[in-house]
Design a protein around this motif. Structure first.
Motif, mmCIF file in Angstrom:
data_model
loop_
_atom_site.group_PDB
_atom_site.id
_atom_site.type_symbol
_atom_site.label_atom_id
_atom_site.label_comp_id
_atom_site.label_asym_id
_atom_site.label_seq_id
_atom_site.Cartn_x
_atom_site.Cartn_y
_atom_site.Cartn_z
ATOM 1 N N PRO A 48 0.804 -1.230 0.000
ATOM 2 C CA PRO A 48 0.000 0.000 0.000
ATOM 3 C C PRO A 48 0.836 1.278 0.000
ATOM 4 C CG PRO A 48 -0.156 -1.110 2.123
ATOM 5 C CD PRO A 48 0.590 -2.032 1.202
ATOM 6 N N GLU A 49 2.094 1.155 0.405
ATOM 7 C CA GLU A 49 2.970 2.326 0.410
ATOM 8 C C GLU A 49 3.252 2.842 -1.010
ATOM 9 O OE1 GLU A 49 5.762 -1.309 0.590
ATOM 10 O OE2 GLU A 49 3.765 -0.767 1.323
ATOM 11 N N TYR A 50 2.956 2.013 -2.028
ATOM 12 C CA TYR A 50 3.188 2.416 -3.415
ATOM 13 C C TYR A 50 1.909 2.883 -4.122
ATOM 14 C CZ TYR A 50 7.799 0.320 -2.929
ATOM 15 O OH TYR A 50 9.075 0.020 -2.520
ATOM 16 N N GLN A 51 0.867 3.149 -3.373
ATOM 17 C CA GLN A 51 -0.394 3.561 -3.983
ATOM 18 C C GLN A 51 -0.209 4.744 -4.940
ATOM 19 O OE1 GLN A 51 -3.493 4.787 -1.259
ATOM 20 N NE2 GLN A 51 -4.914 5.228 -2.911
ATOM 21 N N GLN A 52 0.456 5.793 -4.485
ATOM 22 C CA GLN A 52 0.605 6.987 -5.326
ATOM 23 C C GLN A 52 1.437 6.702 -6.566
ATOM 24 O OE1 GLN A 52 -1.244 9.836 -4.715
ATOM 25 N NE2 GLN A 52 -0.643 10.069 -6.852
ATOM 26 N N GLU A 53 2.506 5.908 -6.422
ATOM 27 C CA GLU A 53 3.330 5.571 -7.582
ATOM 28 C C GLU A 53 2.535 4.767 -8.610
ATOM 29 O OE1 GLU A 53 4.253 5.423 -4.436
ATOM 30 O OE2 GLU A 53 6.336 6.084 -4.210
ATOM 31 N N VAL A 54 1.718 3.831 -8.120
ATOM 32 C CA VAL A 54 0.889 3.023 -9.017
ATOM 33 C C VAL A 54 -0.115 3.920 -9.742
ATOM 34 C CG1 VAL A 54 -0.937 1.256 -9.068
ATOM 35 C CG2 VAL A 54 1.172 0.831 -7.793
ATOM 36 N N LEU A 55 -0.754 4.810 -9.009
ATOM 37 C CA LEU A 55 -1.708 5.736 -9.629
ATOM 38 C C LEU A 55 -1.026 6.632 -10.664
ATOM 39 C CD1 LEU A 55 -3.879 6.774 -6.547
ATOM 40 C CD2 LEU A 55 -4.524 5.257 -8.433
ATOM 41 N N ASN A 56 0.151 7.147 -10.323
ATOM 42 C CA ASN A 56 0.893 7.993 -11.264
ATOM 43 C C ASN A 56 1.233 7.228 -12.547
ATOM 44 O OD1 ASN A 56 0.796 10.055 -9.377
ATOM 45 N ND2 ASN A 56 2.913 9.761 -8.686
ATOM 46 N N LEU A 57 1.682 5.985 -12.386
ATOM 47 C CA LEU A 57 2.022 5.142 -13.531
ATOM 48 C C LEU A 57 0.796 4.926 -14.415
ATOM 49 C CD1 LEU A 57 3.856 3.157 -15.096
ATOM 50 C CD2 LEU A 57 3.203 1.409 -13.396
ATOM 51 N N ALA A 58 -0.315 4.542 -13.809
ATOM 52 C CA ALA A 58 -1.536 4.272 -14.568
ATOM 53 C C ALA A 58 -2.038 5.540 -15.253
ATOM 54 C CB ALA A 58 -2.604 3.700 -13.637
ATOM 55 N N GLU A 59 -1.997 6.668 -14.555
ATOM 56 C CA GLU A 59 -2.442 7.934 -15.151
ATOM 57 C C GLU A 59 -1.574 8.323 -16.340
ATOM 58 O OE1 GLU A 59 -2.405 10.482 -11.715
ATOM 59 O OE2 GLU A 59 -4.407 9.820 -11.084
ATOM 60 N N GLN A 60 -0.272 8.079 -16.243
ATOM 61 C CA GLN A 60 0.632 8.395 -17.351
ATOM 62 C C GLN A 60 0.308 7.536 -18.574
ATOM 63 O OE1 GLN A 60 2.960 10.951 -17.579
ATOM 64 N NE2 GLN A 60 2.784 10.328 -19.719
ATOM 65 N N LEU A 70 -9.017 4.750 -16.682
ATOM 66 C CA LEU A 70 -8.691 4.125 -15.387
ATOM 67 C C LEU A 70 -9.966 3.758 -14.651
ATOM 68 C CD1 LEU A 70 -5.902 6.410 -13.907
ATOM 69 C CD2 LEU A 70 -5.677 4.289 -15.189
ATOM 70 N N GLN A 71 -9.895 2.665 -13.919
ATOM 71 C CA GLN A 71 -10.972 2.273 -13.013
ATOM 72 C C GLN A 71 -10.325 1.917 -11.680
ATOM 73 O OE1 GLN A 71 -14.615 1.850 -13.243
ATOM 74 N NE2 GLN A 71 -14.054 1.878 -11.100
ATOM 75 N N PRO A 72 -10.398 2.832 -10.710
ATOM 76 C CA PRO A 72 -9.824 2.524 -9.400
ATOM 77 C C PRO A 72 -10.705 1.548 -8.627
ATOM 78 C CG PRO A 72 -10.789 4.713 -9.379
ATOM 79 C CD PRO A 72 -10.945 4.176 -10.770
ATOM 80 N N GLY A 73 -10.082 0.795 -7.740
ATOM 81 C CA GLY A 73 -10.795 -0.133 -6.874
ATOM 82 C C GLY A 73 -10.096 -0.216 -5.536
ATOM 83 N N LYS A 74 -10.384 -1.288 -4.793
ATOM 84 C CA LYS A 74 -9.750 -1.494 -3.490
ATOM 85 C C LYS A 74 -8.330 -2.000 -3.711
ATOM 86 C CE LYS A 74 -13.918 -2.908 -1.016
ATOM 87 N NZ LYS A 74 -14.577 -4.050 -0.373
ATOM 88 N N CYS A 75 -7.365 -1.142 -3.511
ATOM 89 C CA CYS A 75 -5.947 -1.492 -3.671
ATOM 90 C C CYS A 75 -5.630 -2.023 -5.064
ATOM 91 C CB CYS A 75 -5.495 -2.475 -2.601
ATOM 92 S SG CYS A 75 -5.576 -1.782 -0.943
ATOM 93 N N VAL A 76 -6.333 -1.494 -6.061
ATOM 94 C CA VAL A 76 -6.107 -1.893 -7.453
ATOM 95 C C VAL A 76 -6.502 -0.733 -8.358
ATOM 96 C CG1 VAL A 76 -8.420 -2.911 -7.756
ATOM 97 C CG2 VAL A 76 -6.511 -3.725 -9.160
ATOM 98 N N VAL A 77 -5.823 -0.648 -9.481
ATOM 99 C CA VAL A 77 -6.197 0.282 -10.535
ATOM 100 C C VAL A 77 -6.242 -0.526 -11.825
ATOM 101 C CG1 VAL A 77 -5.517 2.308 -11.871
ATOM 102 C CG2 VAL A 77 -5.112 2.259 -9.427
ATOM 103 N N GLU A 78 -7.356 -0.439 -12.533
ATOM 104 C CA GLU A 78 -7.471 -1.116 -13.817
ATOM 105 C C GLU A 78 -7.247 -0.112 -14.944
ATOM 106 O OE1 GLU A 78 -10.917 -3.506 -14.561
ATOM 107 O OE2 GLU A 78 -10.729 -4.562 -12.663
ATOM 108 N N ILE A 79 -6.536 -0.563 -15.945
ATOM 109 C CA ILE A 79 -6.356 0.198 -17.184
ATOM 110 C C ILE A 79 -7.126 -0.582 -18.240
ATOM 111 C CG2 ILE A 79 -4.708 1.024 -18.888
ATOM 112 C CD1 ILE A 79 -2.584 0.936 -16.613
ATOM 113 N N LYS A 80 -8.091 0.086 -18.867
ATOM 114 C CA LYS A 80 -8.993 -0.621 -19.786
ATOM 115 C C LYS A 80 -9.416 0.301 -20.914
ATOM 116 C CE LYS A 80 -12.809 0.746 -16.958
ATOM 117 N NZ LYS A 80 -14.161 0.546 -16.746
#
Length: 179
Positions: A48-60, A70-80
């Motif tokens: 969970p400490e990498y939440q922001q990095e994961v979000l930044n990666l997916a947003e990029q 993007l579709q955020p979820g519980k401790c997950v981000v989907e790219i679709k």
């Protein structure tokens, strides 16, 4: 039964994104990439400490590929693919055999399930939120164990209805009911 996606993910894009995400996640131990065919899910439940990095990666990735969302979820981000969600998938399923003419039943525990609940409700089906939180589902169960209990009861009830129908059609007394 083969169900073809009405929203294909271009194969070259799948390969590119898979390589890009796999490389990026090497720097985020505990994260996990799930390739779903027409989507990618980046899980960070164990990191969970990498939440922001994961979000930044997916947003990029979405900025670089405007056909994606993007579709955020519980401790997950989907790219679709943009405009695609579980509701669209349920709707597509319900228009094909063996689902055509049947009542949809859909359980979910995440934000990613809300579009599915909406479609199931429109189809007069059974939508069930598992756990707490705002929802569009018509019903709620507290835990996954409760889901299993519900499914068992529903299956038993259906079996009892089928047995009763068979017994009503018999022109003679049923031997199995006499013991």
């Amino acid at each position: 039964m083969v169900i073809r996606s009405p929203f294909p993910f271009p194969p070259d894009l799948v390969q590119t994104l898979h390589a890009q995400l796999t490389t990026a996640l090497l720097w985020l131990p505990g994260t996990e990439l799930e390739a779903k065919g027409m989507a990618f899910a980046i899980h960070y439940r164990r990191a969970p400490e990498y939440q922001q990095e994961v979000l930044n990666l997916a947003e990029q990735i979405v900025r670089d590929n405007p056909q994606l969302s993007l579709q955020p979820g519980k401790c997950v981000v989907e790219i679709k693919p943009r405009g695609i969600h579980k509701g669209e998938a349920i709707s597509a399923f319900m228009h094909e055999a063996p689902f055509l003419g049947r009542t949809p039943v859909f359980f979910g525990d995440d934000l990613t399930d809300e579009h599915g609940f909406e479609v199931v409700n429109q189809l007069k089906g059974v939508s069930v939120k598992v756990g707490a939180g705002e929802t569009k589902a018509s019903w709620r169960l507290a835990t996954v164990s409760d889901v299993w209990q519900w499914v068992i009861k529903a299956a038993n009830h259906q079996q009892e209805k089928e047995i009763a129908q068979i017994n009503r059609r018999k022109p003679y007394g049923s031997l199995d009911r006499s013991f």
